[in-house]
Design a protein around this motif. Structure first.
Motif, short mmCIF file in Angstrom:
data_model
loop_
_atom_site.label_atom_id
_atom_site.label_comp_id
_atom_site.label_asym_id
_atom_site.label_seq_id
_atom_site.Cartn_x
_atom_site.Cartn_y
_atom_site.Cartn_z
N PHE A 333 -73.55 107.45 58.38
CA PHE A 333 -72.66 106.48 59.02
C PHE A 333 -73.46 105.45 59.80
O PHE A 333 -74.57 105.72 60.29
CB PHE A 333 -71.68 107.19 59.96
CG PHE A 333 -70.67 108.05 59.24
CD1 PHE A 333 -69.50 107.49 58.76
CD2 PHE A 333 -70.91 109.41 59.06
CE1 PHE A 333 -68.57 108.28 58.10
CE2 PHE A 333 -70.00 110.20 58.40
CZ PHE A 333 -68.82 109.63 57.91
N TYR A 334 -72.89 104.25 59.92
CA TYR A 334 -73.53 103.16 60.65
C TYR A 334 -72.54 102.68 61.72
O TYR A 334 -71.37 102.40 61.42
CB TYR A 334 -73.89 102.02 59.70
CG TYR A 334 -74.43 100.79 60.39
CD1 TYR A 334 -75.70 100.77 60.95
CD2 TYR A 334 -73.66 99.63 60.46
CE1 TYR A 334 -76.20 99.64 61.58
CE2 TYR A 334 -74.15 98.49 61.08
CZ TYR A 334 -75.41 98.50 61.63
OH TYR A 334 -75.90 97.38 62.25
N ARG A 335 -72.99 102.64 62.94
CA ARG A 335 -72.15 102.16 64.04
C ARG A 335 -72.67 100.81 64.52
O ARG A 335 -73.87 100.62 64.69
CB ARG A 335 -72.16 103.17 65.19
CG ARG A 335 -71.53 104.50 64.84
CD ARG A 335 -71.53 105.45 66.03
NE ARG A 335 -72.90 105.75 66.46
CZ ARG A 335 -73.19 106.42 67.57
NH1 ARG A 335 -72.22 106.85 68.35
NH2 ARG A 335 -74.45 106.67 67.88
N TRP A 349 -67.15 101.60 62.84
CA TRP A 349 -67.79 102.58 61.97
C TRP A 349 -67.78 102.07 60.52
O TRP A 349 -66.81 101.49 60.05
CB TRP A 349 -67.05 103.91 62.02
CG TRP A 349 -67.23 104.66 63.31
CD1 TRP A 349 -66.60 104.41 64.49
CD2 TRP A 349 -68.10 105.75 63.55
NE1 TRP A 349 -67.01 105.29 65.46
CE2 TRP A 349 -67.95 106.14 64.90
CE3 TRP A 349 -69.01 106.46 62.75
CZ2 TRP A 349 -68.65 107.19 65.46
CZ3 TRP A 349 -69.71 107.51 63.32
CH2 TRP A 349 -69.54 107.86 64.65
N LYS A 350 -68.89 102.31 59.83
CA LYS A 350 -69.00 102.02 58.40
C LYS A 350 -69.91 103.07 57.78
O LYS A 350 -70.66 103.76 58.47
CB LYS A 350 -69.61 100.62 58.16
CG LYS A 350 -68.80 99.47 58.68
CD LYS A 350 -69.49 98.13 58.41
CE LYS A 350 -69.51 97.82 56.93
NZ LYS A 350 -70.04 96.46 56.65
N PRO A 400 -64.62 104.17 56.73
CA PRO A 400 -64.66 104.80 58.05
C PRO A 400 -63.96 104.01 59.15
O PRO A 400 -63.68 104.55 60.23
CB PRO A 400 -66.16 104.93 58.33
CG PRO A 400 -66.79 105.01 57.00
CD PRO A 400 -65.98 104.08 56.14
N GLN A 401 -63.67 102.74 58.90
CA GLN A 401 -62.94 101.96 59.90
C GLN A 401 -61.51 102.46 60.09
O GLN A 401 -60.82 102.04 61.03
CB GLN A 401 -62.94 100.49 59.49
CG GLN A 401 -64.31 99.84 59.57
CD GLN A 401 -64.38 98.50 58.87
OE1 GLN A 401 -63.40 97.77 58.78
NE2 GLN A 401 -65.55 98.16 58.36
N ASN A 404 -61.32 103.56 63.48
CA ASN A 404 -61.06 102.50 64.45
C ASN A 404 -59.59 102.12 64.48
O ASN A 404 -59.04 101.79 65.53
CB ASN A 404 -61.90 101.26 64.11
CG ASN A 404 -63.38 101.50 64.26
OD1 ASN A 404 -64.13 101.44 63.29
ND2 ASN A 404 -63.84 101.77 65.48
#
Length: 491
Positions: A333-335, A349-350, A400-401, A404
């Protein structure tokens, strides 16, 4: 649709009549009407006939004919077969509205005729009518859009107004192809020159002439010489209400159309109301929706949709995580810090699609930026991993958004969430896009995504902010599926 420009020589050439097709430019393809009617008849009659035959109805043929007549009747009463409506983009929701009216009509007919086919079977038999009609509309819209990109199947427009105001209208219409208008001439009011290349068909004095019919004769002559379909009046101090009324009399007596541009841009017609006050025609602009039932529906759709998406897509999430971890070193995951509604920062989040040191390498790639504005985009970014390219192409990296959205920082539909360094350089216009929650998808995604210029992106975001409605969100989500499959602008 991506915005493109009509070449000035094409507009000027059509004005002189040097390269006109045999038929009028305003005419649409003749097959639109028979295609639409045939699709509606077959889409309703064939499935109903087959289902009712399988259900051993006494008169399946009559039921099929009744369904076809009812469906085409609803469409005709709602003027879907008019020349003005054929081929134009209406989206899925208007067709769904028509289909629900059909269900109501046939429900009444069912009671009157005492027809006893199971309700779910009868409803399922009518579903193809909705799908086939939508498909037919998509086909004609794509054909018409292609024709208009070549300046065909358009309406020839004569603009009346002061030179500066006329130039603004010409530039706005020439920059877009999602409309049927091509300016073929200008009736300039007062002194001044035009730089757009559109010929001046006539020139009116700065003041209304004392002699009756002076303005009208000049406008009618310009319409005839340039074979205009529509006269569009641009606002200006030199065009008084009385002066405009006299021109309107002459045009309407001659059977010609007149339209008045009120000076508003990117305002949905749903927000405009016409009023009369003491004989004055008044245009009321309804404020954007910011509270009420529609906002509650949007919040409910966001939370329920995000929760359902996370639950149903959890196996896919696991597969993507494994693919990322096996494809390159680093977390799955990338924040990233983004700016949300009212300028409040949040962590977005992605799935990770780049190498782990991608942010550190951004400065060295700044010279390769292909975007003309504040965003940073490179079509073949060397930082993107092999798995990352697939995720970006399919937009799976955005899933992953949903987290959010569930926590309320984002919405399913809204403007693109900007970076802090982008917002630091925003002006008054760009800051308005922060008055709503950013979205996972939006008008920018279904209109070309990274292929859009900065100005086009901002324009689409502001269009969404000012004209938002719950039904428009549903429409955008439906069109997002096609955009994801198409993959245009995803890199």
């Amino acid at each position: 649709m991506r915005h493109v420009h009509f070449p000035a020589q094409r507009v000027a050439g059509t004005a002189r009549g040097s390269a006109l097709p045999a038929r009028r430019l305003g005419d649409k393809a003749r097959w639109y009407l028979p295609a639409a009617v045939t699709a509606d008849i077959l889409g309703a009659a064939v499935p109903v006939g087959l289902v009712f035959e399988a259900a051993e109805q006494v008169r399946p043929l009559y039921c099929a004919l009744g369904a076809a007549l009812a469906w085409t009747g609803v469409q005709a009463l709602r003027r879907r077969y008019s020349t003005r409506a054929l081929g134009e983009s209406r989206g899925v929701l208007p067709v769904l509205h028509d289909w629900l009216i059909l269900i109501g009509v046939l429900a009444v007919a069912r009671v009157v005729t005492e027809e006893d086919t199971p309700r779910l079977s009868a409803l399922g038999a009518l579903l193809p009518a909705l799908l086939i009609t939508v498909a037919c509309h998509k086909l004609t819209y794509r054909h018409l859009s292609a024709a208009r990109r070549e300046a065909q199947a358009v309406s020839r427009v004569l603009v009346v107004g002061e030179p500066d105001a006329a130039e603004d209208v010409i530039a706005h219409l020439a920059a877009r192809t999602d409309h049927p208008y091509v300016v073929v001439g200008v009736v300039a009011v007062g002194a001044g020159s035009l730089v757009s290349g559109v010929p001046v068909a006539a020139r009116l004095g700065a003041a209304m002439p004392e002699a009756p019919g002076g303005d009208s004769a000049a406008v009618l002559g310009a319409v005839a010489s340039h074979r205009a379909d529509l006269v569009l009046v641009a606002p200006g101090a030199r065009i008084s209400g009385e002066r405009l009324r006299r021109v309107a009399w002459a045009l309407h007596d001659a059977g010609l159309e007149l339209a008045v541009f009120p000076g508003l841009v990117e305002v949905s017609v749903k927000r405009l109301e016409t009023l009369s006050a003491g004989g004055l025609a008044v245009l009321r602009v309804v404020p954007p929706v910011s509270r009420g039932v529609q906002t509650l529906l949007k919040s409910a759709l966001d939370r329920v949709g995000a929760a359902a998406g996370l639950l149903l897509l959890s196996p896919l999430f696991l597969g993507i995580v494994l693919a990322i971890r096996l494809g390159s070193r680093g977390p799955a995951f990338y924040r990233q810090r983004r700016i949300g509604r009212d300028g409040v920062p949040f962590v977005m989040w992605k799935f990770r699609t780049m190498v782990v040191d991608a942010d550190a390498r951004k400065a060295e790639l700044s010279g390769a930026n292909e975007n003309d504005g504040l965003m940073f985009k490179i079509r073949r970014d060397p930082r993107v991993t092999r798995v990352g390219r697939l995720l970006r192409r399919t937009s799976l990296d955005e899933l992953p958004q949903l987290l959010n959205v569930l926590t309320g920082h984002m919405s399913l539909v809204g403007p693109r969430p900007p970076l802090p360094e982008e917002v630091a350089r925003y002006g008054e216009v760009e800051l308005r896009r922060l008055t709503v929650r950013p979205g996972m998808t939006g008008l920018w995604q279904i209109s070309g995504r990274s292929d859009l210029s900065w100005d086009e992106t901002i324009q689409l975001d502001l269009q969404y902010v000012d004209n938002w409605s719950f039904t428009s969100d549903v429409d955008v989500m439906g069109r997002t599926i096609r955009a994801v499959v198409d993959g245009r602008g995803a890199y």
